[in-house]
Design a protein around this motif. Structure first.
Motif, PDB file in Angstrom:
ATOM      1  N   SER A 199      13.810  12.742 -30.510  1.00 54.60           N
ATOM      2  CA  SER A 199      13.389  11.579 -31.365  1.00 54.60           C
ATOM      3  C   SER A 199      12.928  10.522 -30.942  1.00 54.60           C
ATOM      4  CB  SER A 199      14.979  11.334 -32.013  1.00 54.60           C
ATOM      5  OG  SER A 199      15.728  10.880 -31.208  1.00 54.60           O
ATOM      6  N   PRO A 200      12.049   9.870 -31.618  1.00 53.01           N
ATOM      7  CA  PRO A 200      11.356   8.649 -31.224  1.00 53.01           C
ATOM      8  C   PRO A 200      12.297   7.310 -30.759  1.00 53.01           C
ATOM      9  CG  PRO A 200      10.986   8.988 -33.387  1.00 53.01           C
ATOM     10  CD  PRO A 200      11.800  10.056 -32.904  1.00 53.01           C
ATOM     11  N   ALA A 201      11.859   6.524 -29.952  1.00 54.68           N
ATOM     12  CA  ALA A 201      12.755   5.458 -29.720  1.00 54.68           C
ATOM     13  C   ALA A 201      12.587   4.353 -30.974  1.00 54.68           C
ATOM     14  CB  ALA A 201      12.145   4.596 -28.723  1.00 54.68           C
ATOM     15  N   ALA A 202      13.794   3.891 -31.082  1.00 53.88           N
ATOM     16  CA  ALA A 202      13.859   2.813 -32.478  1.00 53.88           C
ATOM     17  C   ALA A 202      13.149   1.687 -32.039  1.00 53.88           C
ATOM     18  CB  ALA A 202      15.488   2.660 -32.680  1.00 53.88           C
ATOM     19  N   GLN A 203      12.517   0.987 -32.999  1.00 53.94           N
ATOM     20  CA  GLN A 203      11.782  -0.180 -32.889  1.00 53.94           C
ATOM     21  C   GLN A 203      12.978  -1.236 -33.445  1.00 53.94           C
ATOM     22  OE1 GLN A 203       8.083  -0.002 -34.915  1.00 53.94           O
ATOM     23  NE2 GLN A 203       7.077   0.076 -33.190  1.00 53.94           N
ATOM     24  N   ALA A 204      12.859  -2.357 -32.713  1.00 49.03           N
ATOM     25  CA  ALA A 204      13.441  -3.653 -33.086  1.00 49.03           C
ATOM     26  C   ALA A 204      12.753  -4.413 -34.231  1.00 49.03           C
ATOM     27  CB  ALA A 204      13.846  -4.668 -31.822  1.00 49.03           C
ATOM     28  N   ILE A 205      13.466  -4.830 -35.260  1.00 53.42           N
ATOM     29  CA  ILE A 205      12.590  -5.720 -36.084  1.00 53.42           C
ATOM     30  C   ILE A 205      12.231  -6.903 -35.555  1.00 53.42           C
ATOM     31  CG2 ILE A 205      13.662  -4.463 -38.098  1.00 53.42           C
ATOM     32  CD1 ILE A 205      15.457  -6.944 -38.401  1.00 53.42           C
ATOM     33  N   PRO A 206      11.168  -7.482 -36.349  1.00 57.00           N
ATOM     34  CA  PRO A 206      10.770  -9.180 -35.790  1.00 57.00           C
ATOM     35  C   PRO A 206      11.958  -9.659 -35.797  1.00 57.00           C
ATOM     36  CG  PRO A 206       9.161  -8.060 -37.328  1.00 57.00           C
ATOM     37  CD  PRO A 206      10.432  -7.105 -37.328  1.00 57.00           C
ATOM     38  N   ASP A 207      11.969 -11.086 -35.197  1.00 55.31           N
ATOM     39  CA  ASP A 207      12.956 -11.798 -35.001  1.00 55.31           C
ATOM     40  C   ASP A 207      12.082 -13.276 -34.894  1.00 55.31           C
ATOM     41  OD1 ASP A 207      12.198 -12.197 -32.341  1.00 55.31           O
ATOM     42  OD2 ASP A 207      14.230 -11.365 -31.716  1.00 55.31           O
ATOM     43  N   ASN A 208      13.183 -14.302 -35.159  1.00 54.41           N
ATOM     44  CA  ASN A 208      12.659 -15.736 -35.136  1.00 54.41           C
ATOM     45  C   ASN A 208      11.617 -15.966 -36.191  1.00 54.41           C
ATOM     46  OD1 ASN A 208      12.758 -18.590 -34.260  1.00 54.41           O
ATOM     47  ND2 ASN A 208      11.489 -18.089 -32.465  1.00 54.41           N
ATOM     48  N   CYS A 209      11.712 -15.498 -37.489  1.00 57.02           N
ATOM     49  CA  CYS A 209      10.919 -15.539 -38.483  1.00 57.02           C
ATOM     50  C   CYS A 209      11.004 -16.888 -39.457  1.00 57.02           C
ATOM     51  CB  CYS A 209      11.064 -14.144 -39.501  1.00 57.02           C
ATOM     52  SG  CYS A 209      10.589 -13.057 -38.413  1.00 57.02           S
ATOM     53  N   SER A 210       9.888 -17.306 -40.065  1.00 57.71           N
ATOM     54  CA  SER A 210       9.944 -18.527 -40.873  1.00 57.71           C
ATOM     55  C   SER A 210       8.985 -18.241 -42.003  1.00 57.71           C
ATOM     56  CB  SER A 210       9.923 -19.673 -40.130  1.00 57.71           C
ATOM     57  OG  SER A 210       8.691 -19.743 -39.269  1.00 57.71           O
ATOM     58  N   THR A 211       9.048 -19.215 -42.982  1.00 62.68           N
ATOM     59  CA  THR A 211       8.038 -19.214 -43.904  1.00 62.68           C
ATOM     60  C   THR A 211       7.359 -20.692 -43.733  1.00 62.68           C
ATOM     61  OG1 THR A 211       9.591 -19.762 -45.778  1.00 62.68           O
ATOM     62  CG2 THR A 211       8.911 -17.494 -45.611  1.00 62.68           C
ATOM     63  N   SER A 212       6.161 -20.696 -44.016  1.00 58.12           N
ATOM     64  CA  SER A 212       5.473 -22.106 -44.070  1.00 58.12           C
ATOM     65  C   SER A 212       5.804 -22.674 -45.471  1.00 58.12           C
ATOM     66  CB  SER A 212       3.891 -22.132 -43.873  1.00 58.12           C
ATOM     67  OG  SER A 212       3.412 -21.184 -44.863  1.00 58.12           O
ATOM     68  N   GLN A 213       5.573 -23.952 -45.377  1.00 55.72           N
ATOM     69  CA  GLN A 213       5.415 -24.798 -46.600  1.00 55.72           C
ATOM     70  C   GLN A 213       4.480 -24.378 -47.420  1.00 55.72           C
ATOM     71  OE1 GLN A 213       7.786 -26.887 -47.222  1.00 55.72           O
ATOM     72  NE2 GLN A 213       7.071 -27.517 -49.274  1.00 55.72           N
ATOM     73  N   PRO A 214       4.633 -23.985 -48.690  1.00 54.98           N
ATOM     74  CA  PRO A 214       3.766 -23.540 -49.684  1.00 54.98           C
ATOM     75  C   PRO A 214       2.535 -24.482 -49.709  1.00 54.98           C
ATOM     76  CG  PRO A 214       5.844 -22.828 -50.493  1.00 54.98           C
ATOM     77  CD  PRO A 214       6.019 -23.921 -49.393  1.00 54.98           C
ATOM     78  N   THR A 215       1.171 -24.016 -49.727  1.00 58.45           N
ATOM     79  CA  THR A 215       0.242 -24.811 -50.265  1.00 58.45           C
ATOM     80  C   THR A 215       0.244 -24.803 -51.751  1.00 58.45           C
ATOM     81  OG1 THR A 215      -1.393 -23.332 -49.845  1.00 58.45           O
ATOM     82  CG2 THR A 215      -0.869 -24.696 -48.000  1.00 58.45           C
ATOM     83  N   ALA A 216      -1.129 -25.097 -52.233  1.00 61.56           N
ATOM     84  CA  ALA A 216      -1.384 -24.958 -53.573  1.00 61.56           C
ATOM     85  C   ALA A 216      -1.608 -23.707 -53.959  1.00 61.56           C
ATOM     86  CB  ALA A 216      -2.792 -26.024 -53.894  1.00 61.56           C
ATOM     87  N   SER A 217      -2.054 -22.911 -53.060  1.00 59.99           N
ATOM     88  CA  SER A 217      -2.679 -21.519 -53.475  1.00 59.99           C
ATOM     89  C   SER A 217      -2.096 -20.539 -52.688  1.00 59.99           C
ATOM     90  CB  SER A 217      -4.181 -21.478 -53.331  1.00 59.99           C
ATOM     91  OG  SER A 217      -4.571 -21.886 -52.418  1.00 59.99           O
ATOM     92  N   ALA A 248       2.955 -18.259 -46.626  1.00 62.22           N
ATOM     93  CA  ALA A 248       3.002 -17.580 -45.257  1.00 62.22           C
ATOM     94  C   ALA A 248       4.023 -17.350 -44.545  1.00 62.22           C
ATOM     95  CB  ALA A 248       1.823 -18.157 -44.450  1.00 62.22           C
ATOM     96  N   SER A 249       4.261 -16.352 -43.974  1.00 56.50           N
ATOM     97  CA  SER A 249       5.296 -15.906 -42.843  1.00 56.50           C
ATOM     98  C   SER A 249       4.675 -15.989 -41.592  1.00 56.50           C
ATOM     99  CB  SER A 249       6.138 -14.848 -43.199  1.00 56.50           C
ATOM    100  OG  SER A 249       5.533 -13.726 -43.115  1.00 56.50           O
ATOM    101  N   PHE A 250       5.613 -16.210 -40.631  1.00 53.90           N
ATOM    102  CA  PHE A 250       5.245 -16.100 -39.245  1.00 53.90           C
ATOM    103  C   PHE A 250       6.707 -15.800 -38.390  1.00 53.90           C
ATOM    104  CE2 PHE A 250       4.963 -17.183 -34.825  1.00 53.90           C
ATOM    105  CZ  PHE A 250       3.320 -17.045 -34.408  1.00 53.90           C
ATOM    106  N   CYS A 251       6.464 -14.531 -37.460  1.00 57.36           N
ATOM    107  CA  CYS A 251       7.423 -14.045 -36.644  1.00 57.36           C
ATOM    108  C   CYS A 251       7.253 -14.319 -35.244  1.00 57.36           C
ATOM    109  CB  CYS A 251       8.052 -12.927 -37.097  1.00 57.36           C
ATOM    110  SG  CYS A 251       8.780 -12.547 -38.841  1.00 57.36           S
ATOM    111  N   ALA A 252       8.125 -14.829 -34.674  1.00 54.70           N
ATOM    112  CA  ALA A 252       7.663 -15.080 -32.963  1.00 54.70           C
ATOM    113  C   ALA A 252       8.034 -14.207 -32.242  1.00 54.70           C
ATOM    114  CB  ALA A 252       8.351 -16.566 -32.632  1.00 54.70           C
TER     115      ALA A 252
END
Length: 102
Positions: free
Chosen positions: A25-43, A46-50
């Motif tokens: 069986s393949p090794a399990a991957q860890a999910i992204p962490d330290n994630c946040s969403t940016s302040q929405p603009t007019a259109s 976005a999200s970003f995970c560090a």
């Protein structure tokens, strides 16, 4: 006596097959962490995970300004950590803004 040998052989082969499949069986991957969403603009939103591995995507639910349209659900592309995921933001009231991770 013969049925006991068959039962023992069947049990041994079942255990061996299980061990081989578990070892392959393949090794399990860890999910992204330290994630946040940016302040929405007019259109856009976005999200970003560090950190972590895997992928993330921004997802937004909006109650559209036109009542005939109702709720609109948009999501960005799946991106690796360190890369922003963006989605368009239709006009209306944001009901939910979140980060999906896998």
């Amino acid at each position: 006596m013969r049925s006991r040998k068959r039962a023992a052989a069947l049990s041994a082969s079942t255990l061996l097959a299980t061990a081989v499949l578990m070892g392959a069986s393949p090794a399990a991957q860890a999910i992204p962490d330290n994630c946040s969403t940016s302040q929405p603009t007019a259109s856009t939103v976005a999200s970003f995970c560090a950190g972590g591995t895997g992928q993330h995507q921004v997802a937004v639910t909006v109650l559209h300004v036109n009542p005939a349209v109702g709720y609109v659900y948009n999501e960005g592309l799946w991106q690796p950590p360190g890369t922003a995921s963006t989605a368009s933001l239709p006009p209306g009231t944001i009901i939910s803004l979140r980060v999906n991770r896998r």
